[in-house]
Design an enzyme around this catalytic site. Sequence first.
Site, PDB file in Angstrom:
ATOM      1  N   GLY A   1       0.820  -1.212   0.000  1.00  0.00           N
ATOM      2  CA  GLY A   1       0.000   0.000   0.000  1.00  0.00           C
ATOM      3  C   GLY A   1       0.845   1.249   0.000  1.00  0.00           C
ATOM      4  O   GLY A   1       2.059   1.204   0.220  1.00  0.00           O
TER       5      GLY A   1
ATOM      6  N   GLY B   1       0.521   4.965   1.753  1.00  0.00           N
ATOM      7  CA  GLY B   1      -0.216   5.880   2.619  1.00  0.00           C
ATOM      8  C   GLY B   1       0.214   7.313   2.349  1.00  0.00           C
ATOM      9  O   GLY B   1       1.076   7.564   1.497  1.00  0.00           O
TER      10      GLY B   1
ATOM     11  N   VAL C   1       4.348   0.883   1.902  1.00  0.00           N
ATOM     12  CA  VAL C   1       4.549  -0.326   2.709  1.00  0.00           C
ATOM     13  C   VAL C   1       4.729  -1.511   1.762  1.00  0.00           C
ATOM     14  O   VAL C   1       3.967  -1.675   0.798  1.00  0.00           O
ATOM     15  CB  VAL C   1       3.337  -0.610   3.639  1.00  0.00           C
TER      16      VAL C   1
ATOM     17  N   LYS D   1       8.223  -0.386   5.901  1.00  0.00           N
ATOM     18  CA  LYS D   1       7.614   0.928   5.666  1.00  0.00           C
ATOM     19  C   LYS D   1       8.734   1.926   5.394  1.00  0.00           C
ATOM     20  O   LYS D   1       9.724   1.965   6.127  1.00  0.00           O
ATOM     21  CB  LYS D   1       6.813   1.338   6.907  1.00  0.00           C
TER      22      LYS D   1
ATOM     23  N   ASP E   1      -2.849   7.003  16.839  1.00  0.00           N
ATOM     24  CA  ASP E   1      -3.463   6.829  15.513  1.00  0.00           C
ATOM     25  C   ASP E   1      -4.287   5.530  15.478  1.00  0.00           C
ATOM     26  O   ASP E   1      -4.140   4.729  14.563  1.00  0.00           O
ATOM     27  CB  ASP E   1      -2.373   6.823  14.442  1.00  0.00           C
TER      28      ASP E   1
END
Length: 273
Positions: A18, A20, A25, A40, A138
């Site tokens: 993914g 972000g 990642v 990451k 988060d």
Amino acid sequence: TGSKVGNDERYIIRQKLGQGAFGAVYLAEDSITDTTVAIKTIPPEVTRDKEEMADLKRNYKLVHKLKHPHIAALNTLEFDKQSNEHLLIMEYVQGESLKACRKKYPERKMPIDDAVKIVKQLASAIDFAHQQSILHRDIKPENIIITANEQIKLLDFGLASEIRSTVLKKSTTLDALASAGTRVYMAPEQFLGRPATKAVDYYALGVLFYELVSGHLPFDSNDVGILRDAVCNVDVEKLEELNKAQNQIIIKALAKKPTDRYKTAKEFVRSEE
């Protein structure tokens, strides 16, 4: 895919998982331990700032010690000489995100018992981290993985939010806040730019529980100003899915003042039972 990164090209990239707002990642293979890891990348805004990187490294030492059944482990912080990038090497947790899992329920409403089971496991992870003086900052469904045996794992502890807050600091506009994608779980004091305390995690847990049992968020708007105003000033609506005592729990968890909220995540869960 197939490219090698990290010290001595230890990790073999298998696929991109993914992208972000704050970095990519990847799924990778650790050629030394023969295990699968998640990698990451740390955004350049952070790596270019010596002070922020020093902070990140200090925090890494703390977060690295977080060993708990409901926390995805952070293995190492590495520098990749080829790409000049700093990388976070993390435990890869196989399973389904809570965001995806909710879609299986009619109107995305989860039975209260199931929601409590999830929140209980999260509470034990949050309190464990708080005992080591580490905040999450988060907590949201995308950061929660449910494994095949229904174990909850909380991702992105400490460092991800550290990176996020650094990137936000660098771009001072509210638009940057909007791009965080997590503003609906933010406590009033976060919107007001005040220092985060343990209470921000209890607030996010309250929002999460509210969302799981009702199928919707307590406050939501694409307009950051409207959302901030609601989070800071509007009382949370009572839920028909909950009885009077349970609604009181939500009201306390989502109190505007940090000092009016629960003092531990377990306390919130205990009230709920």
